[in-house]
Design an enzyme around this catalytic site. Structure first.
Site, PDB file in Angstrom:
ATOM      1  N   ASP A  39       3.278  54.143   0.086  1.00  0.00           N
ATOM      2  CA  ASP A  39       3.472  52.703   0.406  1.00  0.00           C
ATOM      3  C   ASP A  39       4.557  52.264   1.100  1.00  0.00           C
ATOM      4  O   ASP A  39       4.641  51.403   1.187  1.00  0.00           O
ATOM      5  CB  ASP A  39       2.139  51.457  -0.555  1.00  0.00           C
ATOM      6  CG  ASP A  39       1.865  49.941  -0.319  1.00  0.00           C
ATOM      7  OD1 ASP A  39       1.405  50.714   0.548  1.00  0.00           O
ATOM      8  OD2 ASP A  39       2.445  49.310  -1.454  1.00  0.00           O
ATOM      9  N   CYS A  96       7.979  53.475  -2.184  1.00  0.00           N
ATOM     10  CA  CYS A  96       8.373  52.295  -1.867  1.00  0.00           C
ATOM     11  C   CYS A  96       7.674  51.352  -2.476  1.00  0.00           C
ATOM     12  O   CYS A  96       7.053  50.679  -2.358  1.00  0.00           O
ATOM     13  CB  CYS A  96       7.853  52.505  -0.494  1.00  0.00           C
ATOM     14  SG  CYS A  96       8.248  54.113   0.381  1.00  0.00           S
ATOM     15  N   ALA A  97       8.592  51.264  -3.999  1.00  0.00           N
ATOM     16  CA  ALA A  97       7.622  50.797  -5.532  1.00  0.00           C
ATOM     17  C   ALA A  97       7.534  49.366  -5.338  1.00  0.00           C
ATOM     18  O   ALA A  97       6.439  48.684  -5.730  1.00  0.00           O
ATOM     19  CB  ALA A  97       7.941  51.135  -6.367  1.00  0.00           C
ATOM     20  N   ALA A  98       8.102  48.129  -4.556  1.00  0.00           N
ATOM     21  CA  ALA A  98       8.476  46.821  -4.790  1.00  0.00           C
ATOM     22  C   ALA A  98       7.250  45.895  -4.281  1.00  0.00           C
ATOM     23  O   ALA A  98       7.276  46.695  -2.905  1.00  0.00           O
ATOM     24  CB  ALA A  98       9.977  45.913  -4.311  1.00  0.00           C
ATOM     25  N   PRO A  99       7.345  44.800  -4.837  1.00  0.00           N
ATOM     26  CA  PRO A  99       7.366  44.627  -5.617  1.00  0.00           C
ATOM     27  C   PRO A  99       6.422  45.273  -7.127  1.00  0.00           C
ATOM     28  O   PRO A  99       7.251  44.081  -8.431  1.00  0.00           O
ATOM     29  CB  PRO A  99       7.258  43.193  -5.488  1.00  0.00           C
ATOM     30  CG  PRO A  99       5.820  43.174  -5.160  1.00  0.00           C
ATOM     31  CD  PRO A  99       6.203  43.817  -4.128  1.00  0.00           C
ATOM     32  N   GLY A 100       5.862  46.029  -7.151  1.00  0.00           N
ATOM     33  CA  GLY A 100       5.272  46.670  -9.075  1.00  0.00           C
ATOM     34  C   GLY A 100       4.072  46.463  -9.196  1.00  0.00           C
ATOM     35  O   GLY A 100       3.476  46.940  -9.618  1.00  0.00           O
ATOM     36  N   GLY A 101       3.371  45.963  -7.534  1.00  0.00           N
ATOM     37  CA  GLY A 101       1.998  46.359  -7.793  1.00  0.00           C
ATOM     38  C   GLY A 101       1.202  47.125  -8.191  1.00  0.00           C
ATOM     39  O   GLY A 101       0.246  47.796  -8.871  1.00  0.00           O
ATOM     40  N   LYS A 102       1.238  48.214  -7.814  1.00  0.00           N
ATOM     41  CA  LYS A 102       0.536  49.515  -7.228  1.00  0.00           C
ATOM     42  C   LYS A 102       1.559  50.279  -8.632  1.00  0.00           C
ATOM     43  O   LYS A 102       0.673  51.321  -9.218  1.00  0.00           O
ATOM     44  CB  LYS A 102       1.087  50.218  -5.688  1.00  0.00           C
ATOM     45  CG  LYS A 102       0.149  49.320  -4.756  1.00  0.00           C
ATOM     46  CD  LYS A 102       0.369  50.227  -3.437  1.00  0.00           C
ATOM     47  CE  LYS A 102      -0.241  48.879  -2.815  1.00  0.00           C
ATOM     48  NZ  LYS A 102       0.023  48.385  -2.041  1.00  0.00           N
ATOM     49  N   CYS A 105       0.245  47.852   5.267  1.00  0.00           N
ATOM     50  CA  CYS A 105      -0.997  46.571   5.220  1.00  0.00           C
ATOM     51  C   CYS A 105      -1.011  46.370   7.276  1.00  0.00           C
ATOM     52  O   CYS A 105      -0.316  45.040   7.357  1.00  0.00           O
ATOM     53  CB  CYS A 105      -0.940  45.612   3.761  1.00  0.00           C
ATOM     54  SG  CYS A 105       1.335  45.299   4.157  1.00  0.00           S
TER      55      CYS A 105
END
Length: 456
Positions: free
Chosen positions: A178, A109-115, A231
């Site tokens: 995430d 669940c990757a967007a927006p890309g921080g992790k 979060c």
């Protein structure tokens, strides 16, 4: 700050004597951070060049708090991908996944890309990173951030967890979930999260999170690591989801989470049918550390059957088809990009090592985008520029971060340059920003129109 009444009642019941300190944290300013992109430069070099006042984030060597008036998102270094602006608590998640170069890694669940960009930096361009986002618009933002950070070994997909689980049985060494959540940990910085919160939404989120986690479990190889994060503070979405998962997936164990001052252990007593090992999970509270709310659970998959060997990706074998690209490399680059090429229509990519067939999956970015094959010529991609390092291009234009020319370039303006005809890598203080093509001492600007600065 106006918080949902049901949320206040719930947190008071959970935290008891800690509640007053917790609720007062909402009167404080949110913490803001950036993470240095070590694919492009070392932390030491960045700190020497940085125009910002920074303070170390405790749980990662590459993370720093910055002052509210710094505005790092409005700086040429941001466009060069030297750092990623990321909420400080979220940086603890990437440190918990801790992928190694050469591994096969999934950010589900990757967007927006921080992790994703954190994982990529740890992998140092080696191995296969699949970054997935189910929502098309968010998947495109994810792809843009992968590009800006100069990541070569990431494949960006736009799929459901179910379809990916069917495609990748027991395949990945590490998986990050995430999970989409009720966002309680973001209330201080996100008014929309406060407006959308309800007890019913918490319940809906927990059901969806468990389903996603179960799909992720089928894609992890035996002995692999699965990290679940949210979060939110909600026990239903945190300890409750992990307890239900462990009871359904008997071959998984909870292992000890990150151990830093201010990070709290999980609370088994907050959920029904709990397991004692829930204490090994971690929660980040805004009244205990400089950061927003987060929850992290680290899970290990036990012995089991290995997945079947997946079909390798279809690669380009006839290099005569890319003679225009080869001419560009000879004329414009000092080094030849190494790896296996793949053509998607007229778009040329270098696919990651270990790339497997993605047939029937929605793929947004299948690796490092090199450029477009046009009639009798090759036009290099913006992604190609951003992954090049100083000295890898034959012709360069190096601008200072404080020079008016760097702003002019980012606005899409033409520059007057003396030099030989050809493609030039335009950079700021030695770090790539994009392409320009020089002819008759006029550098035609190839900075992407959708990224150009306006009104600055």
């Amino acid at each position: 700050m106006q918080l949902p009444r049901d949320f206040q009642i719930k947190m008071q019941d959970l935290l008891k004597e800690e509640y007053e300190a917790f609720i007062h944290s909402y009167d404080e300013s949110k913490s803001q951070g950036l993470r240095v992109n070590t694919l492009k430069l070392s932390v030491e070099t960045f700190l020497k060049e940085s125009p910002f006042t920074l303070q170390q984030v405790p749980w990662t060597e590459t993370g720093f708090y910055y002052e509210e008036n710094s505005r790092p998102g409005k700086h040429p270094y941001h466009e060069a991908g030297l750092y990623y602006i990321q909420e400080p608590s979220a940086m603890a998640v990437g440190e918990s996944v801790a992928p190694r170069p050469g591994e096969k890694v999934l950010d589900l669940c990757a967007a927006p890309g921080g992790k994703t960009t954190h994982l990529a930096a740890q992998m140092q361009q080696e191995g296969l990173l699949v970054s997935n986002e189910i929502h098309p618009m968010r998947a495109r933002v994810l792809s843009q951030n992968v590009e800006r950070m100069g990541i070569k070994n990431a494949v960006v997909t736009n799929e459901t967890p179910e379809r990916l689980a069917e495609h990748f049985p027991s395949f990945f060494d590490r998986i990050l979930v995430d999970a989409p959540c009720s966002g309680e940990g973001m209330f201080r910085k996100d008014p929309e999260a406060r407006a959308e919160w309800s007890l019913d939404n918490v319940a809906r989120c927990s059901e969806r999170q468990l389903a996603i986690l179960n799909h992720a479990a089928t894609m992890l190889r035996p002995g692999g690591k699965l990290v679940y994060s949210t979060c939110t503070f909600s026990p239903e979405e945190n300890e409750g989801v992990i307890a239900a998962f462990i009871k359904a997936q008997h071959h998984f164990d909870i292992v000890e989470g990150p151990d830093y001052q201010g990070l709290s252990h999980g609370r088994p007593e907050w959920v029904a049918h709990a397991v004692p090992s829930l204490e090994k999970t971690r929660r980040i509270w805004p009244h205990l550390v400089k950061g927003e709310g987060h929850f992290i659970a680290v899970l290990r998959k036990g012995d089991g059957e290995q997945g079947q060997r997946l079909k390798p990706a279809e690669i380009l074998k006839d290099h005569k088809l890319i003679k225009e690209y080869q001419s560009f490399v000879k004329a414009s680059l000092n080094t030849i990009p190494k790896g296996q090429y793949a053509l998607f229509g007229d778009q040329l990519y270098l696919v990651p090592d270990g790339m497997v067939s993605m047939k029937n999956l929605k793929v947004i970015r299948p690796g490092w985008h090199l450029g477009t094959l046009k009639k009798n010529r090759f036009e290099p991609a913006h992604a190609c520029a951003l992954a090049l390092k100083n000295g890898e291009a034959k012709y360069t234009v190096n601008l200072s971060k404080d020079a008016s020319e760097v702003v002019a370039y980012l606005r899409g303006e033409t520059l007057n340059i003396d030099g030989a005809k050809g493609w030039y890598l335009v950079g700021v203080d030695g770090h790539a920003l994009g392409w320009g093509k020089l002819s008759n001492n006029m550098l035609k600007n190839h900075y992407p129109k959708g990224l150009r600065w306006t009104g600055r």
